[in-house]
Design a protein around this motif. Structure first.
Motif, PDB file in Angstrom:
ATOM      1  N   ALA A 186      21.608  15.597  59.743  1.00 27.62           N
ATOM      2  CA  ALA A 186      22.992  15.448  60.195  1.00 27.62           C
ATOM      3  C   ALA A 186      23.144  14.053  60.793  1.00 27.62           C
ATOM      4  O   ALA A 186      22.386  13.670  61.674  1.00 27.62           O
ATOM      5  N   ARG A 187      24.136  13.310  60.291  1.00 29.69           N
ATOM      6  CA  ARG A 187      24.283  11.914  60.717  1.00 29.69           C
ATOM      7  C   ARG A 187      25.691  11.616  61.230  1.00 29.69           C
ATOM      8  O   ARG A 187      26.665  12.226  60.791  1.00 29.69           O
ATOM      9  N   ALA A 188      25.746  10.666  62.165  1.00 31.72           N
ATOM     10  CA  ALA A 188      27.045  10.205  62.650  1.00 31.72           C
ATOM     11  C   ALA A 188      27.777   9.420  61.574  1.00 31.72           C
ATOM     12  O   ALA A 188      29.008   9.364  61.559  1.00 31.72           O
ATOM     13  N   THR A 189      27.021   8.813  60.664  1.00 28.48           N
ATOM     14  CA  THR A 189      27.624   8.065  59.554  1.00 28.48           C
ATOM     15  C   THR A 189      27.206   8.719  58.243  1.00 28.48           C
ATOM     16  O   THR A 189      27.062   9.931  58.163  1.00 28.48           O
ATOM     17  N   GLY A 190      26.996   7.911  57.206  1.00 24.86           N
ATOM     18  CA  GLY A 190      26.666   8.467  55.903  1.00 24.86           C
ATOM     19  C   GLY A 190      25.260   8.134  55.458  1.00 24.86           C
ATOM     20  O   GLY A 190      24.391   7.799  56.268  1.00 24.86           O
ATOM     21  N   PHE A 191      25.037   8.238  54.151  1.00 19.64           N
ATOM     22  CA  PHE A 191      23.726   8.017  53.550  1.00 19.64           C
ATOM     23  C   PHE A 191      23.821   6.968  52.457  1.00 19.64           C
ATOM     24  O   PHE A 191      24.847   6.864  51.771  1.00 19.64           O
TER      25      PHE A 191
END
Length: 227
Positions: free
Chosen positions: A179-184
């Motif tokens: 789970a990330r605050a931004t993307g991948f």
């Protein structure tokens, strides 16, 4: 807490906040989040709390502990901190009641939380996968009983679940992800899909990834008897 809320909305499931000694958190009391990664502490009301998930149905009863920053011990003997993980309550109680320690094996739920501005890299996904590889009991554990999770703190060395013979089949049974605050970055998708590692991006915003994480968690709870 979002996962706890998700479970509380499912038919038959009861969700309660627990203190470090396993007793229910009194109304109005502060919930003790872990300050840093550690194993399960010995019975102590001041130890970090956890969320207890319980299901009672026709012929079935399940009890799980949902914990933050819990260290699990891998096959190598190394300790791996899991930002969010879930284990059978009987394993947690056995460890807690016998001086504290670490669960062994592959969690039923394991989420890595990345509060970072930069986009998730392929190396980040590899690190999560390496942690899962060391935790998965694809070989028979030292206790001699093929299983998914076990503990070595009690005299009986409780165990739980079924062993899978391959990593991919193991990782398909449960909820795993980042789970990330931004993307991948684009290169992470192929590796993640193959090993059933969810990519939950922009987690602070009302995006589809939060719903996808909740759906995965719901499916894990609905299939609790197959792990």
């Amino acid at each position: 807490m979002k996962l706890a809320e998700t479970a509380s909305l499912l038919p038959g499931w009861t969700v309660t906040l627990r203190r470090g000694d396993g007793t229910q958190l009194p109304a109005g009391s502060l919930f003790a989040f872990p300050a840093k990664g550690s194993g399960i502490r010995r019975n102590n009301v001041r130890a970090p709390g956890y969320v207890l998930l319980e299901y009672v149905g026709p012929g079935y009863q399940y009890r799980f502990e949902l914990r933050g920053s819990l260290q699990w011990q891998g096959r190598s003997g190394a300790l791996h901190e899991c930002d969010i993980s879930m284990l059978p309550a009987q394993i947690g109680a056995a460890i807690r009641n016998n001086g504290g320690g670490h669960p062994h094996g592959l969690p039923i739920v394991m989420l890595e939380c990345k509060d970072k501005i930069a986009r998730g890299t392929l190396d980040e996904t590899r690190e999560t996968l390496a942690r899962l590889f060391d935790l998965a009991l694809v070989t028979r554990p030292p206790t001699g009983t093929p299983c998914r999770i076990y503990e070595t703190c009690s005299a009986t060395s409780l165990h739980y679940g079924r062993r899978s013979s391959t990593y991919v089949s193991f990782f398909s049974k449960g909820t795993f992800g980042i789970a990330r605050a931004t993307g991948f970055q684009a290169g992470t998708a192929t590796l993640s899909r193959h090993y059933h590692i969810g990519r939950f991006n922009d987690i602070y915003h009302p995006t589809a990834s939060i719903a996808n994480m909740q759906i995965s968690f719901e499916n894990t709870l609905r299939n609790a008897g197959s792990y």
